[in-house]
Motif scaffolding. Structure first.
Motif, PDB file in Angstrom:
ATOM      1  N   MET A 159       1.094  -1.507   0.428  1.00 21.15           N
ATOM      2  CA  MET A 159      -0.021   0.088   0.090  1.00 21.15           C
ATOM      3  C   MET A 159       0.955   1.248   0.235  1.00 21.15           C
ATOM      4  SD  MET A 159      -2.979  -1.421   2.457  1.00 21.15           S
ATOM      5  CE  MET A 159      -3.568  -0.122   3.303  1.00 21.15           C
ATOM      6  N   THR A 160       0.168   1.801  -0.645  1.00 20.98           N
ATOM      7  CA  THR A 160       1.258   4.168  -0.321  1.00 20.98           C
ATOM      8  C   THR A 160       1.041   4.510   0.692  1.00 20.98           C
ATOM      9  OG1 THR A 160      -0.267   5.282  -0.737  1.00 20.98           O
ATOM     10  CG2 THR A 160       0.035   4.163  -3.027  1.00 20.98           C
ATOM     11  N   GLY A 161       2.067   5.272   0.536  1.00 22.04           N
ATOM     12  CA  GLY A 161       2.843   6.139   2.062  1.00 22.04           C
ATOM     13  C   GLY A 161       1.173   6.308   2.165  1.00 22.04           C
ATOM     14  N   ARG A 162       0.244   7.120   1.848  1.00 22.11           N
ATOM     15  CA  ARG A 162      -1.043   7.470   2.028  1.00 22.11           C
ATOM     16  C   ARG A 162      -1.548   6.966   2.371  1.00 22.11           C
ATOM     17  NH1 ARG A 162      -2.991  12.404   0.044  1.00 22.11           N
ATOM     18  NH2 ARG A 162      -1.913  12.404  -1.717  1.00 22.11           N
ATOM     19  N   GLU A 163      -1.756   5.296   2.271  1.00 25.44           N
ATOM     20  CA  GLU A 163      -2.682   4.333   2.378  1.00 25.44           C
ATOM     21  C   GLU A 163      -2.408   4.156   3.497  1.00 25.44           C
ATOM     22  OE1 GLU A 163      -4.546   2.550  -2.153  1.00 25.44           O
ATOM     23  OE2 GLU A 163      -3.038   2.060  -1.133  1.00 25.44           O
ATOM     24  N   ASN A 164      -1.271   4.370   4.087  1.00 27.49           N
ATOM     25  CA  ASN A 164      -1.399   3.374   5.156  1.00 27.49           C
ATOM     26  C   ASN A 164      -0.587   4.169   6.232  1.00 27.49           C
ATOM     27  OD1 ASN A 164       0.419   0.304   5.432  1.00 27.49           O
ATOM     28  ND2 ASN A 164       1.568   1.241   3.802  1.00 27.49           N
ATOM     29  N   ILE A 165      -0.971   5.433   6.385  1.00 29.44           N
ATOM     30  CA  ILE A 165      -1.291   5.971   7.054  1.00 29.44           C
ATOM     31  C   ILE A 165      -2.915   6.244   7.811  1.00 29.44           C
ATOM     32  CG2 ILE A 165      -2.438   8.937   7.688  1.00 29.44           C
ATOM     33  CD1 ILE A 165       0.122   9.808   5.452  1.00 29.44           C
ATOM     34  N   PHE A 166      -3.706   5.751   6.885  1.00 24.35           N
ATOM     35  CA  PHE A 166      -4.877   5.438   7.436  1.00 24.35           C
ATOM     36  C   PHE A 166      -5.052   4.382   8.272  1.00 24.35           C
ATOM     37  CE2 PHE A 166      -5.942   9.020   4.135  1.00 24.35           C
ATOM     38  CZ  PHE A 166      -6.806   9.671   4.814  1.00 24.35           C
ATOM     39  N   LEU A 167      -4.205   3.681   7.701  1.00 19.96           N
ATOM     40  CA  LEU A 167      -4.441   2.157   8.337  1.00 19.96           C
ATOM     41  C   LEU A 167      -3.513   1.950  10.185  1.00 19.96           C
ATOM     42  CD1 LEU A 167      -5.143  -1.374   7.991  1.00 19.96           C
ATOM     43  CD2 LEU A 167      -2.798  -1.080   6.925  1.00 19.96           C
ATOM     44  N   ASN A 168      -2.799   2.596   9.851  1.00 18.37           N
ATOM     45  CA  ASN A 168      -2.070   3.076  10.683  1.00 18.37           C
ATOM     46  C   ASN A 168      -2.547   4.128  11.501  1.00 18.37           C
ATOM     47  OD1 ASN A 168       1.052   2.864  12.206  1.00 18.37           O
ATOM     48  ND2 ASN A 168       0.928   1.489  11.243  1.00 18.37           N
ATOM     49  N   SER A 169      -2.872   4.711  11.246  1.00 15.68           N
ATOM     50  CA  SER A 169      -3.710   5.908  12.480  1.00 15.68           C
ATOM     51  C   SER A 169      -4.833   4.959  13.258  1.00 15.68           C
ATOM     52  CB  SER A 169      -4.428   6.953  11.495  1.00 15.68           C
ATOM     53  OG  SER A 169      -3.165   7.592  10.892  1.00 15.68           O
ATOM     54  N   ALA A 170      -5.690   4.020  12.141  1.00 17.35           N
ATOM     55  CA  ALA A 170      -6.850   2.987  12.987  1.00 17.35           C
ATOM     56  C   ALA A 170      -6.177   2.333  14.268  1.00 17.35           C
ATOM     57  CB  ALA A 170      -7.014   2.420  11.527  1.00 17.35           C
ATOM     58  N   ILE A 171      -5.355   1.248  13.235  1.00 20.76           N
ATOM     59  CA  ILE A 171      -4.437   0.793  14.484  1.00 20.76           C
ATOM     60  C   ILE A 171      -4.303   1.574  15.232  1.00 20.76           C
ATOM     61  CG2 ILE A 171      -2.170  -0.579  15.081  1.00 20.76           C
ATOM     62  CD1 ILE A 171      -2.449  -0.719  11.777  1.00 20.76           C
ATOM     63  N   LEU A 172      -4.079   2.799  15.643  1.00 25.18           N
ATOM     64  CA  LEU A 172      -3.763   3.265  16.983  1.00 25.18           C
ATOM     65  C   LEU A 172      -4.658   4.232  17.372  1.00 25.18           C
ATOM     66  CD1 LEU A 172      -0.257   5.171  15.931  1.00 25.18           C
ATOM     67  CD2 LEU A 172      -0.684   3.346  17.246  1.00 25.18           C
ATOM     68  N   GLY A 173      -6.191   3.445  17.117  1.00 26.34           N
ATOM     69  CA  GLY A 173      -7.410   3.928  17.283  1.00 26.34           C
ATOM     70  C   GLY A 173      -7.849   5.605  17.139  1.00 26.34           C
ATOM     71  N   ARG A 174      -7.266   5.645  15.724  1.00 28.66           N
ATOM     72  CA  ARG A 174      -7.608   7.487  14.579  1.00 28.66           C
ATOM     73  C   ARG A 174      -9.532   7.039  14.702  1.00 28.66           C
ATOM     74  NH1 ARG A 174      -6.513  11.428  18.038  1.00 28.66           N
ATOM     75  NH2 ARG A 174      -5.897  13.067  15.883  1.00 28.66           N
ATOM     76  N   THR A 175      -9.753   7.655  13.915  1.00 27.62           N
ATOM     77  CA  THR A 175     -10.997   7.574  12.714  1.00 27.62           C
ATOM     78  C   THR A 175     -10.389   8.260  12.120  1.00 27.62           C
ATOM     79  OG1 THR A 175     -12.224   9.383  13.915  1.00 27.62           O
ATOM     80  CG2 THR A 175     -13.139   7.960  15.393  1.00 27.62           C
ATOM     81  N   LYS A 205     -11.851   9.798   9.933  1.00 27.47           N
ATOM     82  CA  LYS A 205     -12.140  11.410   9.950  1.00 27.47           C
ATOM     83  C   LYS A 205     -11.166  12.309  10.499  1.00 27.47           C
ATOM     84  CE  LYS A 205     -17.085  14.035  10.607  1.00 27.47           C
ATOM     85  NZ  LYS A 205     -18.305  13.730  11.445  1.00 27.47           N
ATOM     86  N   GLN A 206     -10.529  11.363  12.029  1.00 28.58           N
ATOM     87  CA  GLN A 206      -9.429  12.754  12.913  1.00 28.58           C
ATOM     88  C   GLN A 206      -8.379  12.694  11.667  1.00 28.58           C
ATOM     89  OE1 GLN A 206     -10.092   9.997  16.015  1.00 28.58           O
ATOM     90  NE2 GLN A 206     -10.088  11.496  17.715  1.00 28.58           N
ATOM     91  N   THR A 207      -8.205  11.041  11.057  1.00 31.70           N
ATOM     92  CA  THR A 207      -6.630  11.769   9.994  1.00 31.70           C
ATOM     93  C   THR A 207      -6.999  12.132   9.050  1.00 31.70           C
ATOM     94  OG1 THR A 207      -6.967   9.001  10.769  1.00 31.70           O
ATOM     95  CG2 THR A 207      -5.431   9.422   9.375  1.00 31.70           C
ATOM     96  N   ARG A 225     -13.898   0.097  16.005  1.00 32.67           N
ATOM     97  CA  ARG A 225     -15.252  -0.216  14.247  1.00 32.67           C
ATOM     98  C   ARG A 225     -14.619  -0.050  12.740  1.00 32.67           C
ATOM     99  NH1 ARG A 225     -19.138   2.051  17.386  1.00 32.67           N
ATOM    100  NH2 ARG A 225     -18.856   3.858  16.824  1.00 32.67           N
ATOM    101  N   GLU A 226     -13.282   1.444  13.252  1.00 33.96           N
ATOM    102  CA  GLU A 226     -12.554   2.141  12.741  1.00 33.96           C
ATOM    103  C   GLU A 226     -11.267   1.455  12.322  1.00 33.96           C
ATOM    104  OE1 GLU A 226     -13.091   5.185  10.973  1.00 33.96           O
ATOM    105  OE2 GLU A 226     -14.342   6.182  12.018  1.00 33.96           O
ATOM    106  N   LEU A 227     -11.423   0.308  12.905  1.00 35.68           N
ATOM    107  CA  LEU A 227      -9.507  -0.833  12.919  1.00 35.68           C
ATOM    108  C   LEU A 227     -10.225  -1.659  11.866  1.00 35.68           C
ATOM    109  CD1 LEU A 227      -7.349  -1.730  13.340  1.00 35.68           C
ATOM    110  CD2 LEU A 227      -7.680  -2.639  15.614  1.00 35.68           C
ATOM    111  N   LEU A 228     -11.420  -2.142  12.593  1.00 32.49           N
ATOM    112  CA  LEU A 228     -12.129  -3.443  12.044  1.00 32.49           C
ATOM    113  C   LEU A 228     -12.035  -3.075  10.643  1.00 32.49           C
ATOM    114  CD1 LEU A 228     -13.122  -5.967  11.488  1.00 32.49           C
ATOM    115  CD2 LEU A 228     -15.506  -5.117  11.943  1.00 32.49           C
TER     116      LEU A 228
END
Lengths: 240, 304
Positions: free
Chosen positions: A102-118, A120-122, B34-37
């Protein structure tokens, strides 16, 4: 001042030998070697006050990283309890969980989600993250083509943009070049001034003096000394 | 040093290995993720088909090939199609529900080991990973259902609306069984790497012990001729996979009567009772599975 992290009599044991198949589990369960354990950490209790920075020092194998992992939640303690804010960013390994394709941009969203961010916040901090990482040019390139420095920059940029109450920093900052390191340190200073609490693992006495309000010295998995920075550093020097 | 300006947010208490924070707390944490999922689901789907021409279309290739092979070999060569009307629809209904369960369970059982890099570095509710495996198979299931609808259009016959109600208990069994099995098997696989191979064999058995390629009455008739026939029949029907497949066929397979004139009515009152009891048992299983997962997952990072 209120307490942000409570570490209550925490210990962690590891087994020296390890069964990994059913066969071993069934046949060698009572074999003596599997009962051998060692305690990487034992009887650790201290609090981190809100807004303060604690330096965690000690020699290799003293249990610093184990303790930091326990606070982050990656490792579970064998005994004792830890209470910490949900909003904790752990800079244990930068870019953990990056998806190579995945690209850097896509990984920003994935990684932020892993760290508990929504999402929207990202989204709202996307520009700031990309800007801090300093790799705008390659942000739409798959991260498998990144250098280790770029990897770490992006990982750091994501982690500090999660608006943490508590920041856990292992010696990850050693990866970047000098300009990036100083950028990270000034960001950490800024987060301190905004009231973020920090636990910092380091070997550098200079870092401890520069950043920390207090220090904790671990030796062979036990709490050897705790208190004022200078005092603890002095004890570190005197360690047999 | 300045006084803290930040307000203190919610906290989490990390408990020692073997202690748990309770099922309600865990469900709450999971709902909070949910967002993580969604992000992990996106990663699975986008990552798996990245750079391929067909993209997500590949998820249809396997079931369609299975449909073709089983339709020709079992249906025509072995002659099963002669006694089952619309044999293609019949086996496809069974196959898509079987795939929903089996893909989710086999992917779920290895999800903790394949994501070890993540688990060793970042903390998040670990139940998210087996749940993601389930979500991936739900997405695949959705695309396969579209093929089924095309099949209805080709045959020109549609399932009856009231029969579709049987899908309610079906999904009420599928979710807890697939997710629960994913929870238990994933955490066992961290400890014992034999688990994933046992799962493979188990799923192979499960496939043939479910009435996917043959009507369940065939199995009943055969078992009736054996000693302890009643017990064996009950045993066959106690298999939740078989029950899911049968109820799905009841709901989605249009002809309810076979050519032989045998009434293909699974769900008299006894069967409905069995179905709803299985729903209940499945949810109890899920809760137990989560408890086991919560207890054992404490040592994951060290065991990986």
């Amino acid at each position: 001042m209120s307490t942000v992290v409570e570490i209550n009599n925490v210990g962690r044991e590891f087994r020296k030998y390890y069964q990994s198949t059913f066969k071993e589990f069934l046949t060698d369960r009572h074999a003596k070697k599997f009962n051998k354990v060692f305690w990487a950490l034992r009887n650790i209790s201290f609090n981190v006050e809100s807004g303060s920075t604690v330096g965690l020092i000690g020699r290799n194998g003293s249990g610093k990283s184990t303790l930091l992992k326990i606070i982050s939640g990656v490792l579970t303690p064998s005994e004792g309890f830890v209470t910490r804010p949900v909003a904790t960013a752990a800079l244990l390994e930068l870019g953990a969980g990056f998806q190579p394709d995945m690209t850097g941009r896509e990984n920003i969203f994935l990684n932020s989600a892993i760290l508990g961010r929504t999402k929207k916040q990202t989204q709202s901090q996307l520009d700031s993250i990309i800007d801090f990482s300093g790799i705008e040019e390659f942000i739409d390139t798959p991260v498998k083509f990144y250098s280790s420095g770029m990897y770490a920059r992006l990982g750091f940029a994501i982690a500090i943009h999660t608006d943490p109450e508590l920041l856990l920093v292992d010696e990850v900052l050693a990866v970047g070049d000098e300009p990036f390191q100083s950028k990270c340190f000034s960001k950490i200073k800024q987060m301190q001034s905004e009231g973020c609490s920090i636990v910092l693992v380091t070997h550098s006495a200079q870092n401890v003096r520069d950043f920390c309000d207090s220090a904790v010295l671990l030796d062979h998995g036990t709490l050897y000394s705790i208190g004022e920075v200078d005092e603890v550093l002095e004890n570190y020097q005197k360690l047999p | 040093m300045t006084e803290p300006i930040r307000k203190i947010g919610p906290t989490v208490t990390l408990v020692p290995i073997g202690r748990t924070t309770g099922v309600f707390k865990d469900v709450k944490d999971l709902l909070g993720a949910r967002e993580l999922l969604m992000a992990l689901l996106n990663r699975e789907l986008a990552g798996r088909y990245k750079g391929s021409v067909l993209g997500i279309g590949w998820s249809l290739v396997r079931p369609l090939v299975m449909l073709f092979i089983y339709g020709v070999v079992v249906g025509q060569f072995l002659g099963a199609a002669r006694s089952v009307e619309q044999f293609g629809i019949f086996i496809f209904v069974g196959l898509i529900f079987w795939n929903l369960l089996s893909e989710s369970i086999s992917a779920g059982s290895t999800t903790l080991t394949t994501n070890s890099a993540l688990l060793k570095k970042v903390w998040f509710p670990r139940e998210v990973l087996p749940l993601t495996s389930f979500a991936v198979s739900v997405v695949n299931f959705f695309f396969q259902s579209l093929v089924l609808i095309i099949g209805y259009a080709i045959f020109g016959s549609w399932p009856s609306i009231e029969n579709l109600l049987f899908l309610v208990p079906v999904f009420l069994i599928v979710f807890p069984v697939a997710f629960g099995a994913g929870l238990i098997l994933s955490v066992l696989n961290v400890r014992f790497r034999d688990t994933q191979f046992i799962v493979e064999v188990g799923l192979l058995l499960g496939f043939w012990l479910s009435p996917i390629l043959y009507p369940w009455t065939f199995a009943m008739e055969f078992l009736a001729g054996l000693p302890a026939s009643n017990f064996l029949q009950q045993l066959y029907l106690a298999n939740p996979f078989a029950l899911v497949v049968m109820a799905a066929q009841q709901a989605l397979w249009p002809p309810m009567v076979t050519e032989a004139g045998l009434k293909y009515q699974f769900f008299d009152s006894v069967f409905s009772t069995r179905l709803w009891l299985t729903v209940l048992a499945s949810w109890v299983f899920l809760i137990l599975a989560q408890r086991i997962f919560a207890r054992l997952s404490g040592s994951i990072a060290a065991d990986l």
